[in-house]
Write an enzyme that holds these catalytic residues in place. Structure first.
Site, PDB file in Angstrom:
ATOM      1  N   PRO A 225      37.349 -48.777  96.786  1.00  0.00           N
ATOM      2  CA  PRO A 225      38.026 -47.593  96.242  1.00  0.00           C
ATOM      3  C   PRO A 225      38.149 -47.694  94.727  1.00  0.00           C
ATOM      4  O   PRO A 225      38.527 -48.749  94.199  1.00  0.00           O
ATOM      5  CB  PRO A 225      39.396 -47.626  96.917  1.00  0.00           C
ATOM      6  CG  PRO A 225      39.190 -48.411  98.172  1.00  0.00           C
ATOM      7  CD  PRO A 225      38.156 -49.437  97.830  1.00  0.00           C
TER       8      PRO A 225
ATOM      9  N   GLY B 218      47.755 -52.126  90.781  1.00  0.00           N
ATOM     10  CA  GLY B 218      47.928 -53.446  90.172  1.00  0.00           C
ATOM     11  C   GLY B 218      49.300 -54.006  90.518  1.00  0.00           C
ATOM     12  O   GLY B 218      50.246 -53.238  90.751  1.00  0.00           O
ATOM     13  N   THR B 219      49.413 -55.335  90.552  1.00  0.00           N
ATOM     14  CA  THR B 219      50.699 -55.934  90.957  1.00  0.00           C
ATOM     15  C   THR B 219      51.162 -57.071  90.047  1.00  0.00           C
ATOM     16  O   THR B 219      52.120 -57.762  90.374  1.00  0.00           O
ATOM     17  CB  THR B 219      50.629 -56.458  92.410  1.00  0.00           C
ATOM     18  OG1 THR B 219      49.630 -57.491  92.489  1.00  0.00           O
ATOM     19  CG2 THR B 219      50.314 -55.336  93.391  1.00  0.00           C
TER      20      THR B 219
ATOM     21  N   ASP C 225      45.469 -54.725  94.252  1.00  0.00           N
ATOM     22  CA  ASP C 225      44.970 -55.867  93.491  1.00  0.00           C
ATOM     23  C   ASP C 225      46.067 -56.932  93.393  1.00  0.00           C
ATOM     24  O   ASP C 225      47.129 -56.677  92.817  1.00  0.00           O
ATOM     25  CB  ASP C 225      44.560 -55.426  92.078  1.00  0.00           C
ATOM     26  CG  ASP C 225      43.948 -56.589  91.300  1.00  0.00           C
ATOM     27  OD1 ASP C 225      42.777 -56.908  91.569  1.00  0.00           O
ATOM     28  OD2 ASP C 225      44.656 -57.183  90.465  1.00  0.00           O
TER      29      ASP C 225
ATOM     30  N   LYS D 236      43.027 -63.528  94.074  1.00  0.00           N
ATOM     31  CA  LYS D 236      42.310 -64.332  93.062  1.00  0.00           C
ATOM     32  C   LYS D 236      42.668 -65.805  93.172  1.00  0.00           C
ATOM     33  O   LYS D 236      43.834 -66.153  93.374  1.00  0.00           O
ATOM     34  CB  LYS D 236      42.648 -63.827  91.648  1.00  0.00           C
ATOM     35  CG  LYS D 236      42.519 -62.317  91.490  1.00  0.00           C
ATOM     36  CD  LYS D 236      42.703 -61.844  90.066  1.00  0.00           C
ATOM     37  CE  LYS D 236      42.828 -60.328  90.016  1.00  0.00           C
ATOM     38  NZ  LYS D 236      44.195 -59.821  90.153  1.00  0.00           N
TER      39      LYS D 236
ATOM     40  N   HIS E 216      39.775 -66.299  89.066  1.00  0.00           N
ATOM     41  CA  HIS E 216      40.647 -65.550  88.147  1.00  0.00           C
ATOM     42  C   HIS E 216      40.260 -65.720  86.676  1.00  0.00           C
ATOM     43  O   HIS E 216      40.260 -64.763  85.913  1.00  0.00           O
ATOM     44  CB  HIS E 216      42.098 -65.988  88.377  1.00  0.00           C
ATOM     45  CG  HIS E 216      43.126 -64.967  87.998  1.00  0.00           C
ATOM     46  ND1 HIS E 216      44.330 -64.831  88.641  1.00  0.00           N
ATOM     47  CD2 HIS E 216      43.133 -64.030  87.018  1.00  0.00           C
ATOM     48  CE1 HIS E 216      45.019 -63.859  88.086  1.00  0.00           C
ATOM     49  NE2 HIS E 216      44.320 -63.355  87.090  1.00  0.00           N
TER      50      HIS E 216
ATOM     51  N   LYS F 256      49.022 -50.711  87.152  1.00  0.00           N
ATOM     52  CA  LYS F 256      50.229 -51.272  87.794  1.00  0.00           C
ATOM     53  C   LYS F 256      51.418 -50.365  87.530  1.00  0.00           C
ATOM     54  O   LYS F 256      51.665 -49.952  86.386  1.00  0.00           O
ATOM     55  CB  LYS F 256      50.504 -52.673  87.234  1.00  0.00           C
ATOM     56  CG  LYS F 256      51.834 -53.277  87.663  1.00  0.00           C
ATOM     57  CD  LYS F 256      52.961 -53.047  86.670  1.00  0.00           C
ATOM     58  CE  LYS F 256      54.298 -53.587  87.151  1.00  0.00           C
ATOM     59  NZ  LYS F 256      55.401 -53.308  86.211  1.00  0.00           N
ATOM     60  N   SER F 257      52.169 -50.074  88.559  1.00  0.00           N
ATOM     61  CA  SER F 257      53.489 -49.483  88.356  1.00  0.00           C
ATOM     62  C   SER F 257      54.358 -49.821  89.555  1.00  0.00           C
ATOM     63  O   SER F 257      53.844 -50.021  90.659  1.00  0.00           O
ATOM     64  CB  SER F 257      53.408 -47.962  88.183  1.00  0.00           C
ATOM     65  OG  SER F 257      54.719 -47.459  87.981  1.00  0.00           O
TER      66      SER F 257
ATOM     67  N   ARG G  81      55.211 -42.608  88.789  1.00  0.00           N
ATOM     68  CA  ARG G  81      54.030 -43.079  88.038  1.00  0.00           C
ATOM     69  C   ARG G  81      52.894 -43.487  88.978  1.00  0.00           C
ATOM     70  O   ARG G  81      51.715 -43.272  88.661  1.00  0.00           O
ATOM     71  CB  ARG G  81      54.407 -44.251  87.147  1.00  0.00           C
ATOM     72  CG  ARG G  81      55.278 -43.833  85.970  1.00  0.00           C
ATOM     73  CD  ARG G  81      55.674 -45.046  85.174  1.00  0.00           C
ATOM     74  NE  ARG G  81      56.363 -44.711  83.954  1.00  0.00           N
ATOM     75  CZ  ARG G  81      56.848 -45.624  83.126  1.00  0.00           C
ATOM     76  NH1 ARG G  81      56.709 -46.922  83.408  1.00  0.00           N
ATOM     77  NH2 ARG G  81      57.466 -45.250  82.030  1.00  0.00           N
TER      78      ARG G  81
ATOM     79  N   ASN H 101      49.376 -41.736  88.494  1.00  0.00           N
ATOM     80  CA  ASN H 101      48.147 -42.494  88.278  1.00  0.00           C
ATOM     81  C   ASN H 101      47.106 -42.147  89.352  1.00  0.00           C
ATOM     82  O   ASN H 101      45.925 -41.971  89.043  1.00  0.00           O
ATOM     83  CB  ASN H 101      48.453 -43.998  88.273  1.00  0.00           C
ATOM     84  CG  ASN H 101      49.362 -44.386  87.110  1.00  0.00           C
ATOM     85  OD1 ASN H 101      49.512 -43.624  86.152  1.00  0.00           O
ATOM     86  ND2 ASN H 101      49.980 -45.549  87.198  1.00  0.00           N
TER      87      ASN H 101
HETATM   88  N1  LIG Z   1      42.279 -60.531  86.164  1.00  0.00           N
HETATM   89  C1  LIG Z   1      43.190 -60.694  85.235  1.00  0.00           C
HETATM   90  O1  LIG Z   1      43.204 -61.690  84.488  1.00  0.00           O
HETATM   91  C2  LIG Z   1      44.235 -59.642  85.071  1.00  0.00           C
HETATM   92  C3  LIG Z   1      45.025 -59.621  83.897  1.00  0.00           C
HETATM   93  C4  LIG Z   1      45.974 -58.604  83.777  1.00  0.00           C
HETATM   94  C5  LIG Z   1      46.112 -57.659  84.776  1.00  0.00           C
HETATM   95  N2  LIG Z   1      45.355 -57.718  85.918  1.00  0.00           N
HETATM   96  C6  LIG Z   1      45.497 -56.735  87.016  1.00  0.00           C
HETATM   97  O2  LIG Z   1      45.413 -55.423  86.467  1.00  0.00           O
HETATM   98  C7  LIG Z   1      46.597 -54.700  86.783  1.00  0.00           C
HETATM   99  C8  LIG Z   1      46.902 -53.688  85.717  1.00  0.00           C
HETATM  100  O3  LIG Z   1      47.039 -54.289  84.449  1.00  0.00           O
HETATM  101  P1  LIG Z   1      48.456 -54.516  83.733  1.00  0.00           P
HETATM  102  O4  LIG Z   1      49.524 -54.651  84.763  1.00  0.00           O
HETATM  103  O5  LIG Z   1      48.257 -55.596  82.750  1.00  0.00           O
HETATM  104  O6  LIG Z   1      48.697 -53.205  82.876  1.00  0.00           O
HETATM  105  P2  LIG Z   1      48.537 -51.631  83.035  1.00  0.00           P
HETATM  106  O7  LIG Z   1      48.327 -51.235  84.437  1.00  0.00           O
HETATM  107  O8  LIG Z   1      47.590 -51.206  81.987  1.00  0.00           O
HETATM  108  O9  LIG Z   1      49.980 -51.155  82.549  1.00  0.00           O
HETATM  109  C9  LIG Z   1      51.134 -51.448  83.266  1.00  0.00           C
HETATM  110  C10 LIG Z   1      52.330 -50.922  82.458  1.00  0.00           C
HETATM  111  O10 LIG Z   1      52.272 -49.503  82.335  1.00  0.00           O
HETATM  112  C11 LIG Z   1      53.447 -48.910  82.912  1.00  0.00           C
HETATM  113  N3  LIG Z   1      52.964 -47.679  83.570  1.00  0.00           N
HETATM  114  C12 LIG Z   1      52.268 -47.570  84.715  1.00  0.00           C
HETATM  115  N4  LIG Z   1      51.933 -46.296  84.969  1.00  0.00           N
HETATM  116  C13 LIG Z   1      52.435 -45.565  83.953  1.00  0.00           C
HETATM  117  C14 LIG Z   1      52.445 -44.178  83.646  1.00  0.00           C
HETATM  118  N5  LIG Z   1      51.827 -43.309  84.437  1.00  0.00           N
HETATM  119  N6  LIG Z   1      53.064 -43.781  82.511  1.00  0.00           N
HETATM  120  C15 LIG Z   1      53.678 -44.665  81.689  1.00  0.00           C
HETATM  121  N7  LIG Z   1      53.707 -45.993  81.915  1.00  0.00           N
HETATM  122  C16 LIG Z   1      53.090 -46.429  83.049  1.00  0.00           C
HETATM  123  C17 LIG Z   1      54.012 -49.943  83.853  1.00  0.00           C
HETATM  124  O11 LIG Z   1      55.414 -49.867  83.980  1.00  0.00           O
HETATM  125  P3  LIG Z   1      56.194 -49.560  85.375  1.00  0.00           P
HETATM  126  O12 LIG Z   1      55.768 -50.570  86.406  1.00  0.00           O
HETATM  127  O13 LIG Z   1      57.620 -49.705  84.974  1.00  0.00           O
HETATM  128  O14 LIG Z   1      55.804 -48.162  85.756  1.00  0.00           O
HETATM  129  C18 LIG Z   1      53.645 -51.233  83.124  1.00  0.00           C
HETATM  130  O15 LIG Z   1      54.562 -51.499  82.083  1.00  0.00           O
HETATM  131  C19 LIG Z   1      47.638 -55.807  86.938  1.00  0.00           C
HETATM  132  O16 LIG Z   1      48.814 -55.368  87.550  1.00  0.00           O
HETATM  133  C20 LIG Z   1      46.844 -56.819  87.727  1.00  0.00           C
HETATM  134  O17 LIG Z   1      46.762 -56.429  89.081  1.00  0.00           O
HETATM  135  C21 LIG Z   1      44.407 -58.689  86.053  1.00  0.00           C
END
Ligand SMILES: NC(=O)c1ccc[n+]([C@@H]2O[C@H](COP(=O)([O-])OP(=O)(O)OC[C@H]3O[C@@H](n4cnc5c(N)ncnc54)[C@H](OP(=O)(O)O)[C@@H]3O)[C@@H](O)[C@H]2O)c1
Length: 305
Positions: free
Chosen positions: A13, A18-19, A43, A77, A110, A253-254, A259, A263
């Site tokens: 999908p 994200g978590t 994820d 991961k 990872h 992630k949220s 949100r 998203n």
């Molecule tokens: N492979 C890797 O090394 C790696 C590294 C980083 C991340 N990841 C994965 O990628 C996922 C996503 O990346 P990320 O968590 O770094 O950041 P992201 O998804 O880019 O941003 C998350 C942030 O945005 C906020 N948010 C979410 N939807 C929103 C919206 N519609 N409007 C305003 N703010 C919003 C969230 O807050 P709230 O929760 O308060 O809504 C949180 O503070 C992670 O959760 C993880 O699963 C993988």
């Protein structure tokens, strides 16, 4: 929901939940909301320390009839401390147990970094293990066994550059199905995406909204905010739609229901060619996760990216 066909023929999908940093106490409800809203892709990672609660949410969603296991796509991961040959399978089995699953849809290495067993983020010199001692391709060969034995339906990598991927392609049997990397308009990753496409590797964009940050964020970027106002959508939906329209999987992630919904609804937002071009122009090769926390030249880790 739009899907991306992996080199295993499985359909992934194009949007998932994200978590990372989704706290225990919040992530259960986030996963339940997401599945009710229509998400079929979650994820996860062992290092996020919340897989038990996610597993409970998935279990309850299945028992209560919100979704069937075979409709769900769950990624986890392998953490850096489990790269040694003897540690790969137990680490995968532990994630399966926490997530209450019999198989993962995708299991990623990872980071291209090996660490001492039991370490989270590396702190002292002893925490790093040189890749000459545990080469990435040896860890990968253990992941291939997980795939061959049916514990995981696909294997992939995360935070891998071209050189790291080439090493696996040269030395091992099964090419990665996915490379999960940081990607958003400030880091468009066009060259890496082209390389992955050439090698039939799908790309997942992590931090597609610019990551969890205080202070000015990508979601407040003036170009994005103005565009959202003009076409009557939201900044988050623009960032996600831009990726999906170019065939990139996104995992925003949220833990907030509105949100998570917003998203998901980005799938209905169509950007026109002119707006896509404007967003393409924002690239600065800017990383929110620059990988320096894994660099340690004394242990052979000069540059991660
Ligand atoms: N492979 C890797 O090394 C790696 C590294 C980083 C991340 N990841 C994965 O990628 C996922 C996503 O990346 P990320 O968590 O770094 O950041 P992201 O998804 O880019 O941003 C998350 C942030 O945005 C906020 N948010 C979410 N939807 C929103 C919206 N519609 N409007 C305003 N703010 C919003 C969230 O807050 P709230 O929760 O308060 O809504 C949180 O503070 C992670 O959760 C993880 O699963 C993988």
């Amino acid at each position: 929901m739009k899907t991306i066909k992996l080199n295993t023929d499985a359909l992934m999908p194009i949007i998932g939940l994200g978590t990372f940093l989704s706290a225990p106490g919040e992530v259960y409800q986030a996963v339940r909301w997401a599945i009710k809203i229509g998400y079929k892709h979650i994820d996860c990672a062992s290092i996020y320390n919340n897989q038990k609660e996610i597993g409970q949410a998935i279990h309850d969603a299945i028992v209560e009839g919100d979704i069937k296991r075979e409709e769900l796509f769950v990624t986890s991961k392998l953490w850096n401390d489990s790269h040694a040959m003897r540690d790969v399978r137990p680490a995968c089995e532990q994630s399966l147990k926490e997530l209450q699953l019999e198989y993962l849809d995708l299991y990623l290495m990872h980071w291209p970094v090996a660490q001492r067993k039991g370490t989270g983020m590396p702190k002292s010199d002893d925490d790093w293990i040189p890749l000459t001692e545990i080469p990435l391709w040896k860890t990968w060969a253990e992941m291939e066994k997980l795939y061959n034995d049916g514990l995981v339906k696909a294997i992939g990598v995360s935070n891998f550059n071209e050189a790291n991927i080439n090493l696996l392609l040269e030395k091992t049997q099964i090419p990665p199905a996915v490379n999960q990397v940081e990607c958003h308009p400030l880091l468009s990753q066009n060259d890496l995406i082209a390389f992955c496409r050439k090698n039939n590797i799908a790309v997942t964009a992590y931090s597609p909204l610019g990551a969890e940050r205080s202070g000015a964020t990508l979601l407040e970027n003036k170009v994005i905010v103005d565009m959202a106002e003009r076409i009557q959508t939201t900044p988050a939906q623009i960032l996600l739609s831009w990726q999906m329209q170019r065939g990139i999987i996104v995992i925003p992630k949220s833990v907030k229901e509105n949100r998570i919904h917003e998203n998901y609804a980005s799938q209905a937002v169509e950007l026109d060619a002119a707006d896509i071009k404007i967003i393409d122009g924002l690239n600065q090769n800017h990383r929110f996760f620059d990988g320096t926390f894994f660099e340690n030249p004394a242990k052979g880790y000069d540059k991660i990216f």
